[in-house]
Write a protein that holds these residues in place. Sequence first.
Motif, short mmCIF file in Angstrom:
data_model
loop_
_atom_site.label_atom_id
_atom_site.label_comp_id
_atom_site.label_asym_id
_atom_site.label_seq_id
_atom_site.Cartn_x
_atom_site.Cartn_y
_atom_site.Cartn_z
N SER A 135 0.83 -1.21 0.00
CA SER A 135 0.00 0.00 0.00
C SER A 135 0.86 1.25 0.00
CB SER A 135 -0.93 0.01 1.21
OG SER A 135 -1.85 -1.06 1.15
N ALA A 136 1.96 1.22 0.77
CA ALA A 136 2.85 2.38 0.83
C ALA A 136 3.58 2.58 -0.49
CB ALA A 136 3.85 2.20 1.97
N ILE A 137 4.01 1.49 -1.11
CA ILE A 137 4.65 1.60 -2.43
C ILE A 137 3.70 2.24 -3.42
CG2 ILE A 137 5.54 0.29 -4.41
CD1 ILE A 137 6.66 -1.75 -2.40
N HIS A 138 2.45 1.79 -3.37
CA HIS A 138 1.43 2.34 -4.27
C HIS A 138 1.21 3.83 -4.01
CE1 HIS A 138 -2.55 3.02 -6.02
NE2 HIS A 138 -2.34 1.95 -6.74
N LYS A 139 1.18 4.20 -2.74
CA LYS A 139 0.90 5.59 -2.36
C LYS A 139 2.05 6.52 -2.73
CE LYS A 139 -0.11 8.51 1.66
NZ LYS A 139 -0.40 8.52 3.12
N TYR A 140 3.28 6.10 -2.43
CA TYR A 140 4.43 7.01 -2.59
C TYR A 140 5.13 6.90 -3.94
CZ TYR A 140 3.93 8.08 2.34
OH TYR A 140 3.43 8.50 3.54
N TYR A 141 4.93 5.78 -4.64
CA TYR A 141 5.57 5.62 -5.94
C TYR A 141 4.56 5.52 -7.08
CZ TYR A 141 10.11 4.80 -3.72
OH TYR A 141 11.28 4.94 -3.02
N GLY A 142 3.37 5.03 -6.80
CA GLY A 142 2.38 4.83 -7.84
C GLY A 142 2.50 3.45 -8.45
N ALA A 143 1.40 3.02 -9.09
CA ALA A 143 1.35 1.67 -9.63
C ALA A 143 2.25 1.48 -10.84
CB ALA A 143 -0.09 1.31 -9.99
N VAL A 144 2.62 2.58 -11.51
CA VAL A 144 3.33 2.45 -12.78
C VAL A 144 4.77 2.92 -12.70
CG1 VAL A 144 1.18 2.71 -14.07
CG2 VAL A 144 2.59 4.72 -13.62
N ALA A 145 5.23 3.33 -11.53
CA ALA A 145 6.56 3.94 -11.41
C ALA A 145 7.66 3.00 -11.89
CB ALA A 145 6.81 4.37 -9.97
N GLY A 146 7.59 1.73 -11.50
CA GLY A 146 8.63 0.78 -11.90
C GLY A 146 8.72 0.63 -13.41
N THR A 147 7.57 0.60 -14.08
CA THR A 147 7.56 0.46 -15.54
C THR A 147 8.13 1.71 -16.21
OG1 THR A 147 5.58 -0.92 -15.33
CG2 THR A 147 6.10 -0.07 -17.52
N VAL A 148 7.78 2.88 -15.69
CA VAL A 148 8.34 4.13 -16.25
C VAL A 148 9.85 4.15 -16.08
CG1 VAL A 148 8.40 6.65 -16.03
CG2 VAL A 148 6.21 5.45 -15.93
N ASP A 149 10.33 3.75 -14.90
CA ASP A 149 11.79 3.68 -14.66
C ASP A 149 12.46 2.77 -15.68
OD1 ASP A 149 11.67 5.38 -12.56
OD2 ASP A 149 12.16 3.91 -11.00
N LYS A 150 11.81 1.62 -15.95
CA LYS A 150 12.39 0.65 -16.91
C LYS A 150 12.46 1.25 -18.30
CE LYS A 150 13.51 -3.59 -18.37
NZ LYS A 150 13.53 -3.39 -19.83
#
Length: 538
Positions: A135-150
């Motif tokens: 939940s914290a990852i979702h709140k502070y990074y968002g659901a798509v942050a990892g894909t954007v980083d990639k």
Amino acid sequence: MLTKLLGELLVKKGLVTQQQIDEALKESSGSGDMLGKILVSAGQIKEVDLLKVLAEQFNLPFVLRLKEVRISPEAVKAVPAKFVQHYGFIPVSLEGQVLTVAVFNPMDVWLAENIKMNLGFQVSRILTSRHEVESAIHKYYGAVAGTVDKIMEDKASAGTKLTKDESVEDIEKNADEASVIKLVNQIISEAIKVRATDIHVEIYVNKVVLRYRIDGVLREMKMPQDAYYIEPAIVSRIKIMCHLDVVEHRIPQDGRAKVRLLDGQEVDLRVSILQGYFGENVVIRILPSQVLLDLDNIGFQPQDLATITKLIQKPHGIILITGPTGSGKTTTLYTCLSRLNRKEVKIISIEDPVEYAIEGITQIHVNPKVGLTFANALRSVLRHDPDIMMIGEIRDPETADLAIRSSLTGHLVFSTLHTNDSASGVARLMDMGIQPYLLASSVEVIIAQRLVRLLCPQCKGKGCEVCSETGFKGRRPIYEIMVIDGDIRDLIIAHKSAQEIKTKAREKGMRTLMENGMLLVEQGLTSKEEILRVVELE
């Protein structure tokens, strides 16, 4: 050794029996799953009790709710999203070179080494549940942050400059890249997961804003800054899904797509793309392919349900539903039509667009570009031998006149208007040039409608994990039902004002939107503030 020690601690504290430990260890040796996971899955121990024992075993602080801990923006900024999502932890604080992280698996002995090797920080850990971390990852990074980083990492490794000045060919190529496809799929899947009805992708001077409309209210979602550089590829991917012109950026485009989720559920998407000052903006309306349309469960009070059920059984006349965009008018119309949908009855609807496909009803999608307006479609429908007609919206005098005359020639007509209350619907039709005597003899009922958010059943409005801390979950309609009886007809023929008509209707027992809303407040289903948000004070 640790597994044995954990088992001993659990038995010592009386949380499980030695027999349960022995059986779980036997299963663990065969499946490879950890002892704690097996015990929790079997319902033999609560996750929170397990975590408290693990915290004691590994000498770690235990936190039940991460929202009670201040998560430092500096710590979040210091750790890339892809790293956080891959290893499953959330940065909490950064003091000098010591990074405190919240983890749900204290047995991950490599986490500290990987953080030190990749990011250069010493690690201090606190323990919490998997749900809290995710939940914290979702709140502070968002659901798509990892894909954007990639995507950005791939651009950098390919030597691609961070700029939006790409050619059409590059945009089309990027839109087909697996990472961009995954990113758009994540945006849509997450929206469906949180029960959003609309997805807004907006481009500004140096950032992309992602917003979901949940329970009628727009909520901004976390979107990485770098998403700005791939926004053209995101828009192009959405265009490709809807078979739109990828090259065209000057004029608005509308399209549709159908997606299938992992659980097999199919969802229809209605897409609108509009050129803004800084680039193209996208709105995606999410329409479930199948909806349960049950008049008994739509939200009418028992007395109102009896009234509506009686009115829609009439052989002819007009039934109007009024309210602003997004107030659920179309759903109420579909629900009424579903109740009337029988083999011996011909029902035809004229819509812009067709939102839900209903078997047994002939549905027509108007297309003004080729001359198929509501009025032209209505003329054709009248030659198609209908018993019941649904006109998505009465927008102009011609459609209003045809609807009135259709009802007077023996048809039952359902339609909508954009007015604030029931009585104003009369004034609106008169403004379109409908003669009072025609109006009085054709309209059977005018129903004003709004949608109000319901208090979350879990927390009753305080905010919790279930309702994403909003205090609300789900919506329910409130109504104002004005039956056009003899007294109201006399006022219409006399060309009386909307206020006079409303006063008479209230004298005869009509409950206003506000009064119906306050009934829900008294029943503990919503709050007074929520009613005041959607209904004007009387």
